[in-house]
Design a protein around this motif. Structure first.
Motif, PDB file in Angstrom:
ATOM      1  N   PRO A  76      48.044  98.098 -32.687  1.00  0.00           N
ATOM      2  CA  PRO A  76      47.494  96.792 -33.066  1.00  0.00           C
ATOM      3  C   PRO A  76      47.964  95.688 -32.119  1.00  0.00           C
ATOM      4  CG  PRO A  76      48.395  97.932 -34.980  1.00  0.00           C
ATOM      5  CD  PRO A  76      48.820  98.721 -33.787  1.00  0.00           C
ATOM      6  N   THR A  77      47.130  94.680 -31.950  1.00  0.00           N
ATOM      7  CA  THR A  77      47.474  93.597 -31.029  1.00  0.00           C
ATOM      8  C   THR A  77      48.340  92.521 -31.677  1.00  0.00           C
ATOM      9  OG1 THR A  77      45.377  92.506 -31.570  1.00  0.00           O
ATOM     10  CG2 THR A  77      45.406  93.943 -29.634  1.00  0.00           C
ATOM     11  N   ASP A  78      48.273  92.368 -32.993  1.00  0.00           N
ATOM     12  CA  ASP A  78      49.040  91.346 -33.699  1.00  0.00           C
ATOM     13  C   ASP A  78      50.495  91.806 -33.837  1.00  0.00           C
ATOM     14  OD1 ASP A  78      50.182  89.524 -35.461  1.00  0.00           O
ATOM     15  OD2 ASP A  78      48.414  89.396 -36.748  1.00  0.00           O
ATOM     16  N   VAL A  79      51.413  90.996 -33.319  1.00  0.00           N
ATOM     17  CA  VAL A  79      52.830  91.362 -33.342  1.00  0.00           C
ATOM     18  C   VAL A  79      53.316  91.643 -34.757  1.00  0.00           C
ATOM     19  CG1 VAL A  79      55.166  90.514 -32.893  1.00  0.00           C
ATOM     20  CG2 VAL A  79      53.358  90.147 -31.208  1.00  0.00           C
ATOM     21  N   THR A  80      52.852  90.857 -35.745  1.00  0.00           N
ATOM     22  CA  THR A  80      53.361  91.008 -37.107  1.00  0.00           C
ATOM     23  C   THR A  80      52.964  92.338 -37.740  1.00  0.00           C
ATOM     24  OG1 THR A  80      51.455  89.867 -38.093  1.00  0.00           O
ATOM     25  CG2 THR A  80      53.337  88.512 -37.447  1.00  0.00           C
TER      26      THR A  80
ATOM     27  N   ILE B 106      68.180  88.081 -35.068  1.00  0.00           N
ATOM     28  CA  ILE B 106      68.043  87.630 -33.682  1.00  0.00           C
ATOM     29  C   ILE B 106      68.875  86.377 -33.448  1.00  0.00           C
ATOM     30  CG2 ILE B 106      66.439  86.736 -31.941  1.00  0.00           C
ATOM     31  CD1 ILE B 106      66.268  89.763 -32.392  1.00  0.00           C
ATOM     32  N   GLU B 107      68.879  85.487 -34.404  1.00  0.00           N
ATOM     33  CA  GLU B 107      69.701  84.279 -34.293  1.00  0.00           C
ATOM     34  C   GLU B 107      71.175  84.642 -34.160  1.00  0.00           C
ATOM     35  OE1 GLU B 107      70.795  80.464 -37.144  1.00  0.00           O
ATOM     36  OE2 GLU B 107      68.788  81.358 -37.309  1.00  0.00           O
ATOM     37  N   ALA B 108      71.618  85.602 -34.961  1.00  0.00           N
ATOM     38  CA  ALA B 108      73.017  86.031 -34.910  1.00  0.00           C
ATOM     39  C   ALA B 108      73.329  86.700 -33.575  1.00  0.00           C
ATOM     40  CB  ALA B 108      73.312  86.989 -36.063  1.00  0.00           C
TER      41      ALA B 108
ATOM     42  N   ASN C 148      62.354  88.860 -27.783  1.00  0.00           N
ATOM     43  CA  ASN C 148      61.777  87.897 -28.718  1.00  0.00           C
ATOM     44  C   ASN C 148      61.468  86.556 -28.065  1.00  0.00           C
ATOM     45  OD1 ASN C 148      61.816  88.614 -31.903  1.00  0.00           O
ATOM     46  ND2 ASN C 148      63.358  89.825 -30.827  1.00  0.00           N
ATOM     47  N   ARG C 149      62.335  86.116 -27.195  1.00  0.00           N
ATOM     48  CA  ARG C 149      62.218  84.763 -26.665  1.00  0.00           C
ATOM     49  C   ARG C 149      61.489  84.690 -25.325  1.00  0.00           C
ATOM     50  NH1 ARG C 149      67.944  82.108 -28.853  1.00  0.00           N
ATOM     51  NH2 ARG C 149      67.442  82.490 -31.062  1.00  0.00           N
ATOM     52  N   ARG C 150      61.287  85.828 -24.690  1.00  0.00           N
ATOM     53  CA  ARG C 150      60.516  85.853 -23.440  1.00  0.00           C
ATOM     54  C   ARG C 150      59.475  86.975 -23.538  1.00  0.00           C
ATOM     55  NH1 ARG C 150      63.833  85.488 -18.069  1.00  0.00           N
ATOM     56  NH2 ARG C 150      61.750  84.840 -17.401  1.00  0.00           N
ATOM     57  N   PRO C 151      58.556  86.853 -24.468  1.00  0.00           N
ATOM     58  CA  PRO C 151      57.598  87.944 -24.723  1.00  0.00           C
ATOM     59  C   PRO C 151      56.783  88.283 -23.482  1.00  0.00           C
ATOM     60  CG  PRO C 151      56.901  85.903 -25.800  1.00  0.00           C
ATOM     61  CD  PRO C 151      58.294  85.673 -25.333  1.00  0.00           C
ATOM     62  N   GLY C 152      56.646  89.586 -23.247  1.00  0.00           N
ATOM     63  CA  GLY C 152      55.833  90.080 -22.144  1.00  0.00           C
ATOM     64  C   GLY C 152      56.580  90.298 -20.858  1.00  0.00           C
TER      65      GLY C 152
ATOM     66  N   GLY D  19      55.861  99.313 -28.810  1.00  0.00           N
ATOM     67  CA  GLY D  19      57.224  99.638 -29.236  1.00  0.00           C
ATOM     68  C   GLY D  19      58.137  98.437 -29.233  1.00  0.00           C
ATOM     69  N   ILE D  20      58.002  97.567 -28.211  1.00  0.00           N
ATOM     70  CA  ILE D  20      58.849  96.375 -28.145  1.00  0.00           C
ATOM     71  C   ILE D  20      58.508  95.407 -29.270  1.00  0.00           C
ATOM     72  CG2 ILE D  20      59.450  94.379 -26.716  1.00  0.00           C
ATOM     73  CD1 ILE D  20      59.130  96.142 -24.263  1.00  0.00           C
ATOM     74  N   ASN D  21      57.267  95.461 -29.758  1.00  0.00           N
ATOM     75  CA  ASN D  21      56.907  94.594 -30.883  1.00  0.00           C
ATOM     76  C   ASN D  21      57.726  94.895 -32.137  1.00  0.00           C
ATOM     77  OD1 ASN D  21      55.057  93.026 -29.513  1.00  0.00           O
ATOM     78  ND2 ASN D  21      53.272  94.203 -30.171  1.00  0.00           N
ATOM     79  N   TRP D  22      58.279  96.093 -32.237  1.00  0.00           N
ATOM     80  CA  TRP D  22      59.189  96.375 -33.354  1.00  0.00           C
ATOM     81  C   TRP D  22      60.371  95.407 -33.298  1.00  0.00           C
ATOM     82  CZ3 TRP D  22      59.970 102.182 -34.832  1.00  0.00           C
ATOM     83  CH2 TRP D  22      58.724 102.836 -34.869  1.00  0.00           C
ATOM     84  N   TYR D  23      60.920  95.175 -32.093  1.00  0.00           N
ATOM     85  CA  TYR D  23      62.032  94.241 -31.918  1.00  0.00           C
ATOM     86  C   TYR D  23      61.609  92.813 -32.276  1.00  0.00           C
ATOM     87  CZ  TYR D  23      64.454  97.831 -29.116  1.00  0.00           C
ATOM     88  OH  TYR D  23      65.083  98.973 -28.686  1.00  0.00           O
ATOM     89  N   ARG D  24      60.365  92.495 -31.995  1.00  0.00           N
ATOM     90  CA  ARG D  24      59.893  91.125 -32.183  1.00  0.00           C
ATOM     91  C   ARG D  24      59.658  90.787 -33.658  1.00  0.00           C
ATOM     92  NH1 ARG D  24      56.545  92.351 -26.903  1.00  0.00           N
ATOM     93  NH2 ARG D  24      58.058  91.546 -25.386  1.00  0.00           N
ATOM     94  N   ASN D  25      59.908  91.733 -34.532  1.00  0.00           N
ATOM     95  CA  ASN D  25      59.788  91.499 -35.977  1.00  0.00           C
ATOM     96  C   ASN D  25      61.136  91.534 -36.677  1.00  0.00           C
ATOM     97  OD1 ASN D  25      56.857  91.363 -37.120  1.00  0.00           O
ATOM     98  ND2 ASN D  25      56.762  92.824 -35.432  1.00  0.00           N
ATOM     99  N   LEU D  26      62.221  91.524 -35.923  1.00  0.00           N
ATOM    100  CA  LEU D  26      63.519  91.719 -36.564  1.00  0.00           C
ATOM    101  C   LEU D  26      63.841  90.595 -37.550  1.00  0.00           C
ATOM    102  CD1 LEU D  26      65.484  94.026 -36.397  1.00  0.00           C
ATOM    103  CD2 LEU D  26      66.874  92.694 -34.819  1.00  0.00           C
ATOM    104  N   ASP D  27      63.588  89.356 -37.172  1.00  0.00           N
ATOM    105  CA  ASP D  27      63.855  88.272 -38.116  1.00  0.00           C
ATOM    106  C   ASP D  27      62.839  88.258 -39.258  1.00  0.00           C
ATOM    107  OD1 ASP D  27      66.090  87.524 -36.788  1.00  0.00           O
ATOM    108  OD2 ASP D  27      65.282  85.670 -35.935  1.00  0.00           O
ATOM    109  N   ARG D  28      61.613  88.650 -38.964  1.00  0.00           N
ATOM    110  CA  ARG D  28      60.618  88.791 -40.033  1.00  0.00           C
ATOM    111  C   ARG D  28      61.085  89.863 -41.023  1.00  0.00           C
ATOM    112  NH1 ARG D  28      55.187  87.737 -41.034  1.00  0.00           N
ATOM    113  NH2 ARG D  28      54.021  89.404 -42.077  1.00  0.00           N
ATOM    114  N   ASN D  29      61.624  90.969 -40.511  1.00  0.00           N
ATOM    115  CA  ASN D  29      62.157  92.008 -41.388  1.00  0.00           C
ATOM    116  C   ASN D  29      63.308  91.464 -42.240  1.00  0.00           C
ATOM    117  OD1 ASN D  29      60.358  93.743 -40.148  1.00  0.00           O
ATOM    118  ND2 ASN D  29      61.894  94.662 -38.798  1.00  0.00           N
ATOM    119  N   TRP D  30      64.156  90.644 -41.626  1.00  0.00           N
ATOM    120  CA  TRP D  30      65.276  90.038 -42.357  1.00  0.00           C
ATOM    121  C   TRP D  30      64.761  89.252 -43.556  1.00  0.00           C
ATOM    122  CZ3 TRP D  30      66.808  84.954 -43.306  1.00  0.00           C
ATOM    123  CH2 TRP D  30      68.132  84.764 -43.696  1.00  0.00           C
ATOM    124  N   ARG D  31      63.655  88.542 -43.359  1.00  0.00           N
ATOM    125  CA  ARG D  31      63.078  87.768 -44.465  1.00  0.00           C
ATOM    126  C   ARG D  31      62.413  88.684 -45.488  1.00  0.00           C
ATOM    127  NH1 ARG D  31      61.960  84.491 -39.951  1.00  0.00           N
ATOM    128  NH2 ARG D  31      59.855  85.352 -39.725  1.00  0.00           N
ATOM    129  N   LEU D  32      61.732  89.737 -45.033  1.00  0.00           N
ATOM    130  CA  LEU D  32      61.045  90.648 -45.937  1.00  0.00           C
ATOM    131  C   LEU D  32      62.022  91.392 -46.851  1.00  0.00           C
ATOM    132  CD1 LEU D  32      58.382  92.144 -43.488  1.00  0.00           C
ATOM    133  CD2 LEU D  32      57.890  90.784 -45.528  1.00  0.00           C
TER     134      LEU D  32
END
Length: 313
Positions: free
Chosen positions: A73-77, A142-144, A159-163, A231-244
């Motif tokens: 999927p193209t959507d990171v979330t 990610i903040e930590a 997360n902070r320099r996507p692509g 695969g890298i998009n898994w990393y880009r959801n780490l803070d989203r996972n923290w909230r979930l």
């Protein structure tokens, strides 16, 4: 593939298609699901699949979303823990299983821990390699990590320099994976910049190869086709996972096996038994790529643990 590995089928699950390798179909009713990490492939379990099937297990090995010929999927979330665990639940539904034992390495372990928290009734046992249960804590992950390890730490950088890293890895997929899949890597002083990008650009790989050229070619071919972004998009959801996971019971009550590599740079969990009280911990003399560096020992540990569970009244 140099080892007798099953042919894949593409199975529709949870709004995507997964490339799934299956062995031991005659053992229906005794499922074990093997979940790879990053940047890996179902083929990383090539040594364990035939042994588990021979021992009486129905072995199901998906290339998870973003990998191999599975959907990307193209959507990171769409790579958050709700989607990734939902894929595994739907895979159980496809095979008609109420639950299964799940085995995960690296990111696959993180997904299996998350699956067990979000869908505890679908998991009857957990085996994690390398990555232990991650405490949620009060600060988004990610903040930590940024505060403790800096913006160049690869989790933060992704997360902070996507692509950026994705493109570097794809410039020479063979060189990146050849340089990454090493064992007996000597300790070296940290260098400025993102360590994985530096590794991808290195002309001479450290240590010794984890796998043969022909096995490495399976991984290279898969990532040349699929790329690294999924695969890298898994990393880009780490803070989203923290909230979930905010309102989820944090205790894993299922029987669990934690396999560490003594030379793995991934840190061991000091408070593992507080969150996973029914865990057995085993350490093997190897680095991060545990089931490929120590295939026989890994298989024996998993089979012994499974056998003990099945013989316990």
């Amino acid at each position: 593939m140099t080892i007798d590995f099953p042919e894949p089928t593409r199975i529709p699950v949870n709004g995507v298609h997964l490339e799934v390798f299956e062995a031991g179909r005659q053992n229906v009713g005794n499922p074990v699901v093997l979940c790879h990490g990053w940047p890996e492939h179902a083929y990383s379990w090539r040594y364990q699949v035939p042994a588990l099937a021979a021992a009486g297990y129905h072995v199901i090995v998906p290339n998870q979303r973003g990998y191999g010929t599975s959907s990307r999927p193209t959507d990171v979330t769409e790579y958050d823990i709700a989607h990734l665990s939902g894929d595994l639940v739907a895979l159980l539904d496809h095979y008609g299983y109420a639950d299964a034992t799940f085995v995960g390495h690296d990111w696959g372990a993180f997904v299996v821990w998350g699956l067990t928290l979000l869908h505890p009734d679908r998991v009857n046992g957990v085996v994690a390699l390398s990555v232990p249960y991650q405490e949620r804590g009060e600060t988004p992950w990610i903040e930590a990590m940024a505060a403790a390890l800096g913006d160049d730490f690869y989790f933060v950088h992704f997360n902070r320099r996507p692509g950026v890293a994705d493109a570097v890895f794809e410039q020479d997929t063979f060189r990146f994976l050849r340089n990454l899949y090493r064992r007996n890597v000597p300790l070296a002083a940290p260098q400025p910049g993102n360590a994985l990008i530096n590794l991808a650009r290195a002309q001479t790989p450290p240590g010794e190869p984890v796998m043969s050229d022909s096995d490495l070619a399976v991984f290279v071919s898969a990532f040349e086709s699929a790329g690294f972004t999924g695969g890298i998009n898994w990393y880009r959801n780490l803070d989203r996972n923290w909230r979930l996971l905010a309102d989820v019971d944090p205790i894993i009550r299922q029987p669990a096996l934690m396999i560490y590599g003594d030379r793995d740079p991934v840190a061991k969990a000091e408070r593992l038994t507080e969150f996973v009280p029914n865990v057995e911990v085993v350490s093997l003399d190897c680095g991060h790529w545990i089931q490929q560096e120590k295939p026989q020992e890994t298989t024996e540990v998993i089979l012994r643990w499974l056998d003990q569970r099945s013989s316990t009244p």
